[in-house]
Scaffold this motif. Structure first.
Motif, PDB file in Angstrom:
ATOM      1  N   PRO A 229      35.611  32.678  41.943  1.00  0.00           N
ATOM      2  CA  PRO A 229      35.557  33.538  43.127  1.00  0.00           C
ATOM      3  C   PRO A 229      35.079  34.951  42.769  1.00  0.00           C
ATOM      4  CG  PRO A 229      37.623  32.335  43.071  1.00  0.00           C
ATOM      5  CD  PRO A 229      36.942  32.064  41.763  1.00  0.00           C
ATOM      6  N   HIS A 230      34.157  35.458  43.561  1.00  0.00           N
ATOM      7  CA  HIS A 230      33.626  36.811  43.339  1.00  0.00           C
ATOM      8  C   HIS A 230      32.954  37.277  44.623  1.00  0.00           C
ATOM      9  CE1 HIS A 230      30.054  34.309  43.017  1.00  0.00           C
ATOM     10  NE2 HIS A 230      29.332  35.392  43.237  1.00  0.00           N
ATOM     11  N   ALA A 231      32.727  38.571  44.697  1.00  0.00           N
ATOM     12  CA  ALA A 231      31.823  39.112  45.724  1.00  0.00           C
ATOM     13  C   ALA A 231      30.653  39.689  44.941  1.00  0.00           C
ATOM     14  CB  ALA A 231      32.539  40.188  46.530  1.00  0.00           C
ATOM     15  N   ASP A 232      29.471  39.757  45.555  1.00  0.00           N
ATOM     16  CA  ASP A 232      28.303  40.213  44.804  1.00  0.00           C
ATOM     17  C   ASP A 232      28.273  41.744  44.697  1.00  0.00           C
ATOM     18  OD1 ASP A 232      27.573  37.562  44.530  1.00  0.00           O
ATOM     19  OD2 ASP A 232      26.147  37.598  46.190  1.00  0.00           O
ATOM     20  N   GLY A 233      27.802  42.228  43.565  1.00  0.00           N
ATOM     21  CA  GLY A 233      27.712  43.675  43.346  1.00  0.00           C
ATOM     22  C   GLY A 233      26.425  44.276  43.891  1.00  0.00           C
ATOM     23  N   LEU A 286      34.074  37.194  49.646  1.00  0.00           N
ATOM     24  CA  LEU A 286      34.416  36.489  48.410  1.00  0.00           C
ATOM     25  C   LEU A 286      33.864  35.075  48.540  1.00  0.00           C
ATOM     26  CD1 LEU A 286      38.129  37.205  47.447  1.00  0.00           C
ATOM     27  CD2 LEU A 286      36.093  37.710  46.107  1.00  0.00           C
ATOM     28  N   HIS A 287      33.231  34.616  47.487  1.00  0.00           N
ATOM     29  CA  HIS A 287      32.706  33.244  47.525  1.00  0.00           C
ATOM     30  C   HIS A 287      32.833  32.592  46.157  1.00  0.00           C
ATOM     31  CE1 HIS A 287      29.340  36.044  46.822  1.00  0.00           C
ATOM     32  NE2 HIS A 287      28.749  35.093  46.119  1.00  0.00           N
ATOM     33  N   ARG A 288      32.692  31.279  46.135  1.00  0.00           N
ATOM     34  CA  ARG A 288      32.779  30.529  44.885  1.00  0.00           C
ATOM     35  C   ARG A 288      31.948  29.268  45.033  1.00  0.00           C
ATOM     36  NH1 ARG A 288      38.861  27.728  45.284  1.00  0.00           N
ATOM     37  NH2 ARG A 288      38.298  26.246  46.904  1.00  0.00           N
TER      38      ARG A 288
END
Ligand SMILES: O=C(O)CCC(=O)C(=O)O
Ligand SMILES: [Fe+2]
Length: 353
Positions: A229-233, A286-288
């Protein structure tokens, strides 16, 4: 935001995920098994997210498109993403692009390794950068290339095989510059701002970076993620999805939901830097990526990233008594990104007031 130390990469894995998947058909190494409750149980029953389609032909016209602008505003401030259609790139061209990506990943390993990235740097072919012994690894191999500005390209990493690869990627890069401009202008207009308000901050020195992702078949999709899981920078990210394999998920109202495939669409999501510029109105989701025991999956993400010297901050007109300023001014946002990401934290926390 404090200056972060540069990331120090530890020794990379001896094998790519593609090699692991080919030799190890029943199990996965411990390093890839996710720890803790990092997003709930991974069963295969995730509801489908209704991602609004937005017509870029309508957005591009400076007079028409009120309804389309409202659709854009509402989508970016709820799920943080849209399916862009009528964006001026034909389905036949997108298929060609998918095909050269597929052909590259299908090359013998020694051919791909000619384009291997160097330790400590992201550009080129390889797998997850390892920054800590405790890091859970992503089940993916990547080819990472700077697209623009053109003088920042490192051609030695651009595959010469398949032969059409470089030409098609160059053409795609040119087309995406137009799509990004239309979008950034429309985003401003949708908030009743002067149309260049976001574009000014985005700057004319922004870089675009392509990441081809290969997700090989994984024997344990219940335990392993393709991307954690992350959000893009980025400011914005434009994703060309696999045409058939639907493994991208977004966290919406605390629930993981699957992003449907529209083969001719580009899935565009807000990145942290647009969340900051819009004072939190537009959401960087947030996506994965989950893994798949039956099909491999190939995608192409293009990140649109302001120049590291560019100052990014909430647009003044969006700061009001009712919605006070939420973020500090940031610069070189991407430099802290990897460290936060690998620790499973959201880098945007560093920008919150
Ligand atoms: O491959 C995907 O579907 C998404 C990849 C992604 O989130 C990324 O590269 O940042
Ligand atoms: Fe992402």
């Amino acid at each position: 935001m404090a200056e972060p130390p540069p990331p120090v990469e530890l020794q990379p894995q001896a094998q790519t995920v593609q090699e692991l998947a080919a030799t190890n058909r029943n199990d996965v190494p411990e390093r890839y098994i996710r720890k803790g409750d990092n997003g709930g149980v991974l069963d295969d029953s995730f509801p489908l997210l209704d991602v609004p389609t937005v017509d870029f032909g309508l957005l591009a016209s400076s007079t028409a498109g009120g309804e389309e602008l409202e659709k854009l505003r509402s989508a970016l401030s709820s799920c943080g993403c849209i399916q862009a259609i009528n964006h001026g790139i034909t389905s036949a061209f997108l298929d060609e692009l998918r095909e050269v990506a597929r052909q590259f990943f299908a090359l013998p390993m020694e051919d791909k390794k000619k384009y291997s990235r160097e330790i400590g740097s992201t550009e080129g072919y390889g797998n997850d950068m390892i920054l800590s012994e405790h890091q859970t690894l992503d089940w993916t191999d990547r080819l990472y290339l700077i697209l623009s500005p053109e003088d920042k390209r490192t051609l030695k990493f651009w595959p010469e095989n398949p032969e059409a690869f470089r030409g098609i990627l160059h053409e795609y890069s040119m087309k995406l510059q137009v799509v990004a401009q239309v979008l950034l202008k429309a985003m401003a207009r949708s908030l009743n701002l002067e149309q260049n308000r976001f574009l000014h901050q985005y700057g004319d020195q922004a870089t675009t970076q392509a990441r081809f992702n290969l997700y090989p078949i994984c024997p344990r999709p219940d335990l392993v993620l393709g991307v954690k899981p992350h959000a893009d920078g980025s400011a914005i990210t434009m994703l060309l999805q696999d045409k058939e394999v639907e493994d991208l998920q977004i966290l919406k109202d605390d629930q993981w939901v699957s992003v449907p495939i529209i083969p001719q669409a580009l899935l565009i999501n807000v990145g942290d830097q647009v969340e900051i510029m819009s004072n939190g109105i537009f959401k960087s989701p947030l996506h994965r990526v989950v893994t798949n025991s039956e099909r491999e999956r190939i995608t192409l993400a293009v990140f649109c990233v302001p120049h590291p010297d560019q100052e990014i901050e909430p647009v003044e007109e969006l700061i009001t008594e009712a919605s006070p300023r939420s973020y500090k001014k940031v610069k070189d946002y991407v430099s802290i990104y990897f460290q936060y990401y690998q620790k499973g934290r959201r880098p945007i926390e560093a920008a919150l007031l």
